[in-house]
Design a protein around this motif. Structure first.
Motif, PDB file in Angstrom:
ATOM      1  N   VAL A 246       0.850  -1.192   0.000  1.00 41.01           N
ATOM      2  CA  VAL A 246       0.000   0.000   0.000  1.00 41.01           C
ATOM      3  C   VAL A 246       0.885   1.241   0.000  1.00 41.01           C
ATOM      4  CG1 VAL A 246      -1.810   1.255   1.210  1.00 41.01           C
ATOM      5  CG2 VAL A 246      -1.809  -1.252   1.234  1.00 41.01           C
ATOM      6  N   THR A 247       0.664   2.125  -0.989  1.00 38.88           N
ATOM      7  CA  THR A 247       1.486   3.318  -1.145  1.00 38.88           C
ATOM      8  C   THR A 247       0.629   4.573  -1.034  1.00 38.88           C
ATOM      9  OG1 THR A 247       3.034   2.172  -2.614  1.00 38.88           O
ATOM     10  CG2 THR A 247       3.050   4.568  -2.681  1.00 38.88           C
ATOM     11  N   PRO A 248       1.007   5.531  -0.175  1.00 37.85           N
ATOM     12  CA  PRO A 248       0.250   6.779  -0.093  1.00 37.85           C
ATOM     13  C   PRO A 248       0.502   7.649  -1.321  1.00 37.85           C
ATOM     14  CG  PRO A 248       2.188   6.883   1.320  1.00 37.85           C
ATOM     15  CD  PRO A 248       2.130   5.479   0.786  1.00 37.85           C
ATOM     16  N   THR A 249      -0.528   8.318  -1.805  1.00 39.16           N
ATOM     17  CA  THR A 249      -0.413   9.244  -2.931  1.00 39.16           C
ATOM     18  C   THR A 249      -1.243  10.483  -2.622  1.00 39.16           C
ATOM     19  OG1 THR A 249      -2.364   8.600  -4.240  1.00 39.16           O
ATOM     20  CG2 THR A 249      -0.391   7.207  -4.437  1.00 39.16           C
ATOM     21  N   PRO A 250      -1.063  11.579  -3.373  1.00 38.80           N
ATOM     22  CA  PRO A 250      -1.892  12.771  -3.147  1.00 38.80           C
ATOM     23  C   PRO A 250      -3.386  12.500  -3.337  1.00 38.80           C
ATOM     24  CG  PRO A 250       0.040  13.320  -4.440  1.00 38.80           C
ATOM     25  CD  PRO A 250       0.018  11.828  -4.338  1.00 38.80           C
ATOM     26  N   LEU A 251      -3.733  11.441  -4.069  1.00 39.52           N
ATOM     27  CA  LEU A 251      -5.128  11.097  -4.310  1.00 39.52           C
ATOM     28  C   LEU A 251      -5.639  10.044  -3.341  1.00 39.52           C
ATOM     29  CD1 LEU A 251      -5.053  10.913  -8.220  1.00 39.52           C
ATOM     30  CD2 LEU A 251      -5.728  12.841  -6.769  1.00 39.52           C
TER      31      LEU A 251
END
Length: 215
Positions: A101-106
């Motif tokens: 799981v990778t955090p992104t601006p979206l």
């Protein structure tokens, strides 16, 4: 506990597979003081989850180590993660799922991989797992506890670059069968890794292979 156990041995829902003397944080500190723990390469700033119905491994070697890397933030500090390194000469993995799981601006994005789910297990040779957490049912055949990690009698040798002292603690078994596997890991390396019926998906949101287990 005896330093050597012969025959089949079953431990229910064991943590890091290792006996408490190596799994505990204090024991990791002792290993560092002895110069026994090292990393083979710099790991990423993210751990990942793996689940499987079954892992059937041959010639297990298991010992403590440190996975060295950095935070996900490029300006972050260097990190050191205590891990249990489990090596197998060969392993078959049934119904394997791996997720990151990778955090992104979206919002979070999940990279999910599935294999070995249509009757043919995934198969790896010379595989090493750098594991931070593990929940499973386990059965060992011809288990030896307390063997020096550098002992020449190991059928599977320690992973290159991960041991500074040949006298550090390890355990081994001719065979290890893990069922209902759920683990967090920092790295996996293998000489070969065959992934039948591979499915790779990019999913919106936080969709790991399993939810965190509460003790």
């Amino acid at each position: 506990m005896s330093s050597q156990v012969r025959g089949g041995t079953r431990w229910k829902r064991f943590a890091l597979v290792m006996v408490p003397s190596i799994a505990a944080t204090a024991a990791v500190g002792v290993g560092l003081a002895q110069g026994a723990l090292a990393a083979s390469f710099s790991v990423s700033g993210q751990d990942f989850k793996v689940s499987a119905d079954k892992l059937d491994g041959q010639n297990l070697i298991q010992y403590g180590g440190i996975a060295k890397g950095h935070e996900l933030d490029p300006n972050g500090k260097a990190q050191a993660h205590p891990v249990t390194i489990s090596g197998f000469s060969n392993a078959k993995i049934t119904n394997m799922c791996q997720s990151l799981v990778t955090p992104t601006p979206l919002g979070p994005i999940t990279l999910q991989l599935k294999t070995g789910h249509k009757g043919t297990p995934a198969e790896a040779s010379n595989i090493y797992l750098d594991v931070a957490e593990l929940d499973t049912d386990a059965e060992f055949t011809n288990l030896d506890i307390g063997v020096a990690v550098g002992d020449e009698s190991h059928k599977t040798k320690p992973q290159a670059g991960t041991v500074s002292s040949p006298y550090a603690f390890s355990q081994r078994a001719d065979r290890a069968i893990l069922t209902n596997v759920k683990q967090k890991a920092w790295a996996t390396t293998a000489g070969t890794f065959k992934l039948p019926n591979l499915k790779l998906r990019l999913l919106g949101g936080d969709q790991p292979c399993y939810q965190d287990i509460k003790d």
